[in-house]
Design an enzyme around this catalytic site. Structure first.
Site, mmCIF file in Angstrom:
data_model
loop_
_atom_site.group_PDB
_atom_site.id
_atom_site.type_symbol
_atom_site.label_atom_id
_atom_site.label_comp_id
_atom_site.label_asym_id
_atom_site.label_seq_id
_atom_site.Cartn_x
_atom_site.Cartn_y
_atom_site.Cartn_z
ATOM 1 N N PHE A 57 0.861 -1.180 0.000
ATOM 2 C CA PHE A 57 0.000 0.000 0.000
ATOM 3 C C PHE A 57 0.900 1.234 0.000
ATOM 4 O O PHE A 57 1.856 1.304 0.773
ATOM 5 C CB PHE A 57 -0.870 -0.036 1.257
ATOM 6 C CG PHE A 57 -1.982 0.960 1.278
ATOM 7 C CD1 PHE A 57 -3.115 0.776 0.500
ATOM 8 C CD2 PHE A 57 -1.913 2.087 2.085
ATOM 9 C CE1 PHE A 57 -4.152 1.695 0.532
ATOM 10 C CE2 PHE A 57 -2.951 3.010 2.127
ATOM 11 C CZ PHE A 57 -4.073 2.805 1.343
ATOM 12 N N ASP A 95 2.290 -6.087 7.474
ATOM 13 C CA ASP A 95 1.081 -5.273 7.574
ATOM 14 C C ASP A 95 -0.115 -6.203 7.348
ATOM 15 O O ASP A 95 -0.238 -6.834 6.292
ATOM 16 C CB ASP A 95 1.122 -4.155 6.523
ATOM 17 C CG ASP A 95 -0.031 -3.179 6.700
ATOM 18 O OD1 ASP A 95 -1.122 -3.610 7.143
ATOM 19 O OD2 ASP A 95 0.152 -1.989 6.385
ATOM 20 N N TYR A 109 -10.566 -1.018 11.307
ATOM 21 C CA TYR A 109 -11.811 -0.547 10.685
ATOM 22 C C TYR A 109 -12.185 -1.329 9.423
ATOM 23 O O TYR A 109 -13.242 -1.117 8.873
ATOM 24 C CB TYR A 109 -11.753 0.954 10.372
ATOM 25 C CG TYR A 109 -10.549 1.395 9.562
ATOM 26 C CD1 TYR A 109 -10.530 1.265 8.182
ATOM 27 C CD2 TYR A 109 -9.433 1.942 10.187
ATOM 28 C CE1 TYR A 109 -9.427 1.655 7.446
ATOM 29 C CE2 TYR A 109 -8.317 2.342 9.465
ATOM 30 C CZ TYR A 109 -8.322 2.196 8.097
ATOM 31 O OH TYR A 109 -7.224 2.575 7.377
ATOM 32 N N LYS A 110 -11.297 -2.232 8.963
ATOM 33 C CA LYS A 110 -11.607 -3.011 7.760
ATOM 34 C C LYS A 110 -12.360 -4.279 8.186
ATOM 35 O O LYS A 110 -13.486 -4.177 8.661
ATOM 36 C CB LYS A 110 -10.321 -3.290 6.987
ATOM 37 C CG LYS A 110 -9.747 -1.992 6.390
ATOM 38 C CD LYS A 110 -8.397 -2.143 5.722
ATOM 39 C CE LYS A 110 -7.946 -0.796 5.139
ATOM 40 N NZ LYS A 110 -6.516 -0.755 4.846
ATOM 41 N N ARG A 138 -13.074 -3.912 -6.983
ATOM 42 C CA ARG A 138 -12.644 -4.740 -5.860
ATOM 43 C C ARG A 138 -13.835 -5.090 -4.975
ATOM 44 O O ARG A 138 -14.642 -4.223 -4.631
ATOM 45 C CB ARG A 138 -11.606 -3.960 -5.061
ATOM 46 C CG ARG A 138 -10.994 -4.743 -3.941
ATOM 47 C CD ARG A 138 -9.927 -3.950 -3.241
ATOM 48 N NE ARG A 138 -10.507 -2.917 -2.394
ATOM 49 C CZ ARG A 138 -9.828 -2.248 -1.471
ATOM 50 N NH1 ARG A 138 -8.528 -2.475 -1.307
ATOM 51 N NH2 ARG A 138 -10.411 -1.335 -0.733
HETATM 52 C C1 LIG Z 1 -5.924 0.587 4.676
HETATM 53 C C2 LIG Z 1 -4.434 0.541 4.699
HETATM 54 C C3 LIG Z 1 -3.678 1.576 5.282
HETATM 55 C C4 LIG Z 1 -4.362 2.806 5.806
HETATM 56 O O1 LIG Z 1 -3.607 3.453 6.775
HETATM 57 P P1 LIG Z 1 -4.288 4.534 7.733
HETATM 58 O O2 LIG Z 1 -3.137 5.209 8.377
HETATM 59 O O3 LIG Z 1 -5.151 3.753 8.695
HETATM 60 O O4 LIG Z 1 -5.115 5.451 6.911
HETATM 61 C C5 LIG Z 1 -2.299 1.423 5.349
HETATM 62 N N1 LIG Z 1 -1.695 0.322 4.857
HETATM 63 C C6 LIG Z 1 -2.398 -0.671 4.269
HETATM 64 C C7 LIG Z 1 -1.689 -1.877 3.743
HETATM 65 C C8 LIG Z 1 -3.778 -0.578 4.155
HETATM 66 O O5 LIG Z 1 -4.467 -1.540 3.547
#
Ligand SMILES: *Cc1c(COP(=O)(O)O)cnc(C)c1O
Length: 397
Positions: free
Chosen positions: A113, A184, A209-210, A356
């Site tokens: 990400f 992660d 939150y996911k 997705r």
């Molecule tokens: C959703 C996601 C994030 C989001 O990070 P936030 O700091 O919570 O906005 C970061 N890394 C990955 C791999 C994600 O899927």
């Protein structure tokens, strides 16, 4: 019990909506509305500042961390929540690099990400010690693990395609070469069983939150292996990670164990909502969630391929190589997704061309999957996506 009707009943899902986006933002646990209102009235309202002690707000990040630990195969006392995932990535990487002081390479992949890569890049610049963020293709990660690597930093499941790395094998290979691992788990926690202790992962981070359904803005979590935690000097040395925050010493002394990864005041309202989501998780066996996720995903792929020939599967075909989301490619993916959302089927779009869909067994049924595919097929067969209003890009896709 082979179906998930009991867990489904515990979520609020708007009428007419088929929610295939629980991998981005889980739905509202029904109990959250009342729990948060009660927390405001009885705790914030009545207890005021005494709530930090009397209502347990101060201890909550570790208590909730332990509940998450069970879901990711971590020992009690090795997980704490707070801040956002991006911040936790920074914090974990900053903690890991000094454990390999003679090495300069952070190895990651192009499936990561972007925020994770940005955070690593920012840290490298900040350190100014010649570290290199080396980004390779996901398929090349294993071969790129060498004795130069300080930290292997990967997101286990690709946020677009759902491609899943083999955490056990890559962690083992990293360790053979003397490297540490930072995983992660944004698209892993709550999606399938994770075994941090069993695989020997060194660090892990993720969001709540996911798949975990903690609500928009719910805090992130961080795991540090008990083998390392006592040697870590936190880069984000906030007062709540101090050994004695209320001594107000002028010098920082890291707190005991995972508490040192705390930074500042925890989000108490968000934690109240998150706890109601974790109450649901307490009743769920992740092995069964995984089996159900695979069955629903296979059904989804099979029916989309039969009814929507214009779409190309972007995810691995082998379920063993996937997390719990499925992506399909189409050059007009954005407009198609907007047309789907207008019909009550909510997924999301990831540039440049991926539709997705999150497959979340706690509240999705076979009937939902089949109905969603019927609507998708209708939109494609009749070019219903081909309208100006569906091509205007919103801020969040
Ligand atoms: C959703 C996601 C994030 C989001 O990070 P936030 O700091 O919570 O906005 C970061 N890394 C990955 C791999 C994600 O899927």
């Amino acid at each position: 019990m082979t179906d998930f009707t009991a867990t489904r009943a515990q979520f609020h899902l708007p009428d007419g909506v088929i929610y295939l986006d629980g991998n981005s933002l889980g739905p509202l646990p029904r109990a959250a509305t009342e729990r948060v209102a009660a927390m405001m009235q009885r705790e914030w309202g009545e207890m005021l500042i005494t709530g930090w002690n009397r209502a347990g707000w101060m201890a909550a990040p570790g208590v909730i961390g332990d509940r998450i630990a069970r879901l990711i195969g971590a020992a009690p006392g090795s997980v704490v929540i707070g801040d956002t995932l991006s911040v936790k990535v920074y914090q974990a990487l900053a903690a890991a690099l000094p454990l390999r002081p003679d090495r300069r390479v952070i190895l990651s992949d192009s499936g990561n990400f972007p925020s994770d890569l940005y955070m690593a890049d920012g840290l490298v610049g900040m350190l100014g010690r010649g570290h290199e963020l080396r980004v390779v293709d996901p398929e090349e990660v294993a071969d790129a693990i060498t004795d130069e690597v300080a930290v292997l930093m990967l997101t286990q499941v690709d946020y677009r395609t759902g491609r899943r790395h083999d955490m056990a094998a890559l962690t083992a290979k990293a360790h053979e070469h003397g490297a540490l691992t930072l995983w992660d788990l944004a698209h892993s926690a709550g999606a399938f069983p994770v075994d941090l202790a069993g695989t020997g992962a060194d660090f892990a981070v993720g969001c709540t939150y996911k798949y975990l359904n903690g609500g928009p803005g719910a805090p992130a979590f961080i795991y540090v292996s008990p083998d390392h935690i006592d040697r870590i000097r936190p880069a984000l040395a906030g007062w709540l990670g101090h050994e004695a925050p209320f001594a107000f010493d002028l010098d920082y002394r890291a707190g005991g164990g995972i508490d040192r990864m705390r930074v500042g005041t925890p989000p108490v309202l968000q934690m109240a909502a998150l706890e109601t989501a974790l109450d649901i998780w307490d009743s769920v066996d992740l092995g069964r969630v995984r089996a159900r996720s695979v069955a629903l995903s296979e059904l989804f792929i099979e029916t989309v391929e039969a009814k929507c020939p214009a779409l190309t599967l972007a995810s691995p075909r082998n379920p063993e190589e996937r997390g719990s989301q499925v992506g399909f490619r189409h050059p007009e993916g954005y407009a198609i997704m907007q047309a789907l959302i207008a019909r009550g089927v909510i997924g999301d779009f990831r540039a440049p061309d991926i539709l997705r869909f999150g497959i979340t067994p706690l509240y999705l049924s076979e009937a939902d999957i089949l109905r969603a595919v019927d609507i998708l097929a209708d939109i494609l067969d009749n070019d219903l996506w081909d309208r100006a209003e569906y091509k205007v890009r919103a801020a969040v896709t």
